[in-house]
Structures are given as structure tokens and as C-alpha cells.
Motif scaffolding. Structure first.
Motif, PDB file in Angstrom:
ATOM      1  N   ARG A 140      -5.123  24.181 -80.215  1.00 50.27           N
ATOM      2  CA  ARG A 140      -6.345  24.600 -79.521  1.00 50.27           C
ATOM      3  C   ARG A 140      -7.581  24.391 -80.389  1.00 50.27           C
ATOM      4  NH1 ARG A 140      -3.201  28.870 -77.348  1.00 50.27           N
ATOM      5  NH2 ARG A 140      -3.767  30.181 -79.126  1.00 50.27           N
ATOM      6  N   ARG A 141      -7.493  24.783 -81.645  1.00 50.07           N
ATOM      7  CA  ARG A 141      -8.646  24.626 -82.540  1.00 50.07           C
ATOM      8  C   ARG A 141      -8.958  23.145 -82.780  1.00 50.07           C
ATOM      9  NH1 ARG A 141      -9.371  29.493 -86.233  1.00 50.07           N
ATOM     10  NH2 ARG A 141      -8.086  31.122 -85.319  1.00 50.07           N
ATOM     11  N   LEU A 142      -7.908  22.358 -82.921  1.00 47.65           N
ATOM     12  CA  LEU A 142      -8.095  20.921 -83.100  1.00 47.65           C
ATOM     13  C   LEU A 142      -8.714  20.305 -81.854  1.00 47.65           C
ATOM     14  CD1 LEU A 142      -7.676  18.281 -84.653  1.00 47.65           C
ATOM     15  CD2 LEU A 142      -5.311  18.248 -83.804  1.00 47.65           C
ATOM     16  N   ALA A 143      -8.230  20.704 -80.676  1.00 48.08           N
ATOM     17  CA  ALA A 143      -8.789  20.184 -79.422  1.00 48.08           C
ATOM     18  C   ALA A 143     -10.272  20.536 -79.309  1.00 48.08           C
ATOM     19  CB  ALA A 143      -8.017  20.741 -78.233  1.00 48.08           C
ATOM     20  N   THR A 144     -10.653  21.725 -79.776  1.00 50.09           N
ATOM     21  CA  THR A 144     -12.060  22.133 -79.746  1.00 50.09           C
ATOM     22  C   THR A 144     -12.906  21.236 -80.644  1.00 50.09           C
ATOM     23  OG1 THR A 144     -11.436  24.427 -79.310  1.00 50.09           O
ATOM     24  CG2 THR A 144     -13.657  24.043 -80.135  1.00 50.09           C
ATOM     25  N   LEU A 145     -12.373  20.896 -81.827  1.00 53.51           N
ATOM     26  CA  LEU A 145     -13.109  19.987 -82.714  1.00 53.51           C
ATOM     27  C   LEU A 145     -13.282  18.621 -82.063  1.00 53.51           C
ATOM     28  CD1 LEU A 145     -14.394  19.279 -85.454  1.00 53.51           C
ATOM     29  CD2 LEU A 145     -12.108  18.562 -86.209  1.00 53.51           C
ATOM     30  N   TYR A 146     -12.202  18.099 -81.499  1.00 49.18           N
ATOM     31  CA  TYR A 146     -12.309  16.805 -80.825  1.00 49.18           C
ATOM     32  C   TYR A 146     -13.350  16.865 -79.704  1.00 49.18           C
ATOM     33  CZ  TYR A 146      -8.404  14.293 -83.009  1.00 49.18           C
ATOM     34  OH  TYR A 146      -7.587  13.615 -83.882  1.00 49.18           O
TER      35      TYR A 146
END
Length: 387
Positions: free
Chosen positions: A15-21
Motif C-alpha cells: 500500500r505504501r509503495l503504491a502510494t509512492l508510485y
């Protein structure tokens, strides 16, 4: 039923990675389609626009290896992503205030030198972390593509409402969101062991013919998008398309890319085969665009973005995930980024000249570049089949 802590932690990481992307691609969704419009509003002609878009890619040649090597040596992917995101915000802010060709080139080069490594480091961080949790890359990365769609739609709509010279401030605001998202990234894993703390010499990658051939293939195919990235919006504006229509065309291409990313974990293709498929899609796409197709054909051609960009990107990253030695994941991304930046810089500069002289027929040169990339992909496929 209580949740599996391991699964929960992996989902939080994703989830956190998807937010960065998502944050990074909001920036790209405004910049990629509409920065040429902003440059035109600043009084630059086609050749100058091609120069502006090409020169910063050369700055990446120096910035990317430095950033990726520091991230590998210090096991500091998150920290480097945060720092460079902050520098990119400042760089785009200075760009918004720049006047004149020299100042614009210098400011855009500085902003790109910070932004480009962030994208590559995010991929390196993703490959390392997602592998730890047994998660696929595509379903997480597609949130970046979805954000690109939303941003290109929004910026396209705003293009009909605000002065083109104000578009740059949307990029600055979006990059600020990236800093926030980077600061919230979850740990990628346990600290490196003493054995892994000293990665093998980076030169080992440059002696691997498979890596060099894949890098050449991916770079040529991705560089074949130079005409599209640099001049498609200007061309469509000249054809009478409104900002919303242009945003929709960009979004349609990325929707096709999202569909491919969503099923990428179930695709039976090898990485080099995916790159070869990407080359085929690019040759068909740019050959058709060079013939000035009717407006009704543009949606179908935009859907080929799933192959020309999406399949090529997935294939290159899939190859790196398999071939990069432990401790050199970010460095391998950096080398690929340098190769792509150099080839794209040449392609963008050439496109500025060709578009100024021949208009949309310049897409023909992009088809040739994609074909050359396809031949490299075929060679890489044969090499990997023998190993």
C-alpha cells in the motif's frame, strides 16, 4: 479469524509503495503530456523544445549512477528516495520561475537529475521488497499508471481553463506529494548481512553480454516514444483537439498499460519475449502514426501503449530481477536508466529537428528505432535460451 501478521505486513508495504508510485506518476501525468505546451507558451519553437527535453536526459547520465550506487553501498534506498524527491520539488520550483532557453534548460536538467533516479530507485525498492513478501510487481505498479490517467485528465481539463504558463505549478505540487509518500515508505527488509554489505564490483554487469543486449533493446524501444512524448500533444492541438480530448487519449494508452500490469503475474512469457512483444507493438504503432491516421484510429493505436511501453518495461524489470547479482539491484537499474537516458536524449533531439521539418511523418524514425530494439531483443532471447 485473526489476520496473518506476515500477510498484513506485506499488504502494508504494498500500500505504501503504491502510494509512492501514485504520487510520482501524478507528477509525470502532468509533465509528460503538457510540459511541451508550457515550453511553447514560454516562446520556444519545435527545435528548442526538442533541445530542452533532450539535454536534461544527459544530466541523468551522471545523477543516476551516483544515486543508485550510494543506495546500494549504504543499503539506503528509502533515504535516497526521500532526499532526491525533496531536491526535485525545489528544481521544478526554480523551473517555474526560469525565463529564457538557457535558464530553462539548466533548471529542467537539475530537476530531472533528481527526479529520474527516484523513479529507478522506486523500482529497485519495489523489486526487493515485493520479492520478500512474495508479491507481484505489476498489480502494485498499476496504481502509478492509474494516477497518471487521473493527472493527465485533470491537467487536460485545466488546459482549457488556465494559462498554459501556469501548468508547471501543478508539477511542483504533485512532486510535493511524492516527498510525503516517500517519507511514509515501509522498511524494505532486515538490515543487510555483513556478507551482503560489500556488493560485487559493479563492472560485472558491464561484462555480461545478456545485460548489455537487454539494456540496448529496452533503451531503443523506450526511446522510440520520443516523438510521442515530445510532440503528440502539440500535434493534436494543431489538429483542433481540445485539452480534455488530448488528456483522454493519453489516459487511454495508460489504461491499456494498467490492464497489462494487472495480469502480468499470470503471463507465461519470459522477460526477453516480453521485450520482443513490446518492440512489435511499437513498430506497428509508430508506423501507423507516421501515416497521419484519422482521428477514429487514434484510440486503437493508443491501446498499443500496453505493448510498446508496458511489455517492454515489464520485460526489462523482469530480466533485472533475475540477472542482477545480490547487492547490485539499484546499480543495475541505474545502468539501464543511463542507457535509456542517452538513447532518449538523442531521439528527442532528432525528433525536434524532424518534427520541425516533416511534422507527424517523423514517427517513421521512431518505428525504425523500435525495429532496432526488437532485433536486440531477439538476440537477447537467443542468449538467454542458451543459458
Amino acid at each position: 479469524m485473526p489476520r496473518n501478521p506476515q500477510q498484513s505486513t506485506g499488504q502494508d508495504f504494498a500500500r505504501r509503495l503504491a502510494t509512492l508510485y501514485a504520487a510520482l506518476f501524478v507528477t509525470l501525468g502532468v509533465q509528460l503530456p503538457f510540459l511541451p505546451v508550457w515550453l511553447a507558451a514560454k516562446g520556444l519553437d519545435a527545435q528548442a523544445i526538442g533541445l530542452v527535453l533532450a539535454v536534461p536526459m544527459l544530466a541523468r547520465v551522471f545523477a543516476i549512477p551516483m544515486a543508485t550506487r550510494v543506495a546500494d553501498r549504504r543499503d539506503a534506498l528509502r533515504a535516497v528516495i526521500v532526499v532526491l524527491s525533496g531536491v526535485a520539488v525545489a528544481g521544478y520550483g526554480v523551473l517555474g520561475l526560469a525565463e529564457g532557453l538557457v535558464a530553462i534548460v539548466a533548471a529542467y536538467a537539475a530537476a530531472s537529475a533528481a527526479y529520474a533516479p527516484v523513479m529507478l530507485l522506486a523500482d529497485a525498492y519495489a523489486l526487493r521488497g515485493l520479492a520478500r513478501w512474495g508479491l507481484a510487481y505489476g498489480p502494485v505498479r498499476l496504481w502509478g499508471s492509474a494516477a497518471f490517467i487521473a493527472a493527465s485528465f485533470a491537467a487536460g481539463a485545466l488546459l482549457d481553463l488556465i494559462a498554459p504558463r501556469d501548468l508547471i505549478w501543478l508539477v511542483v505540487a504533485a512532486m510535493g506529494l511524492s516527498v510525503v509518500a516517500a517519507c511514509a515508505l515501509a522498511p524494505v527488509g532486515a538490515p543487510m548481512t555483513a556478507a551482503a554489505a560489500a556488493p560485487p564490483p559493479a563492472g560485472i554487469l558491464l561484462r555480461d553480454p545478456r545485460f548489455l543486449t537487454v539494456a540496448a533493446a529496452a533503451s531503443l524501444i523506450q526511446a522510440s516514444h520520443a516523438m510521442y512524448y515530445g510532440f503528440s500533444t502539440i500535434e493534436w492541438q494543431a489538429a483542433g483537439f481540445g485539452g480534455t480530448t488530448i488528456g483522454a487519449l493519453w489516459a487511454l494508452g495508460v489504461l491499456a498499460e494498467i490492464a497489462l500490469f494487472a495480469i502480468s503475474g499470470r503471463l507465461p512469457f519470459t522477460p526477453t519475449t516480453l521485450i520482443l512483444v513490446g518492440a512489435l507493438g511499437a513498430v506497428v504503432r509508430w508506423s501507423a502514426m507516421a501515416l497521419a491516421p484519422p482521428a477514429a484510429a487514434l484510440p486503437a493505436l493508443q491501446c498499443l501503449h500496453a505493448l510498446s511501453f508496458g511489455a517492454t518495461h515489464l520485460g526489462a524489470l523482469g530480466f533485472l530481477a533475475r540477472a542482477a547479482p545480490p547487492g547490485l539491484g539499484a546499480t543495475a537499474q541505474g545502468y539501464l536508466g543511463v542507457a535509456s537516458g542517452l538513447v532518449m536524449a538523442v531521439a528527442m533531439g532528432v525528433c525536434g529537428v524532424l518534427y520541425g521539418r516533416f511534422g507527424a511523418a517523423a514517427y517513421g524514425a521512431m518505428a525504425v528505432a523500435a525495429l532496432a530494439g526488437g532485433l536486440c531483443a531477439l538476440a537477447a532471447r537467443r542468449m538467454t535460451d542458451k543459458t
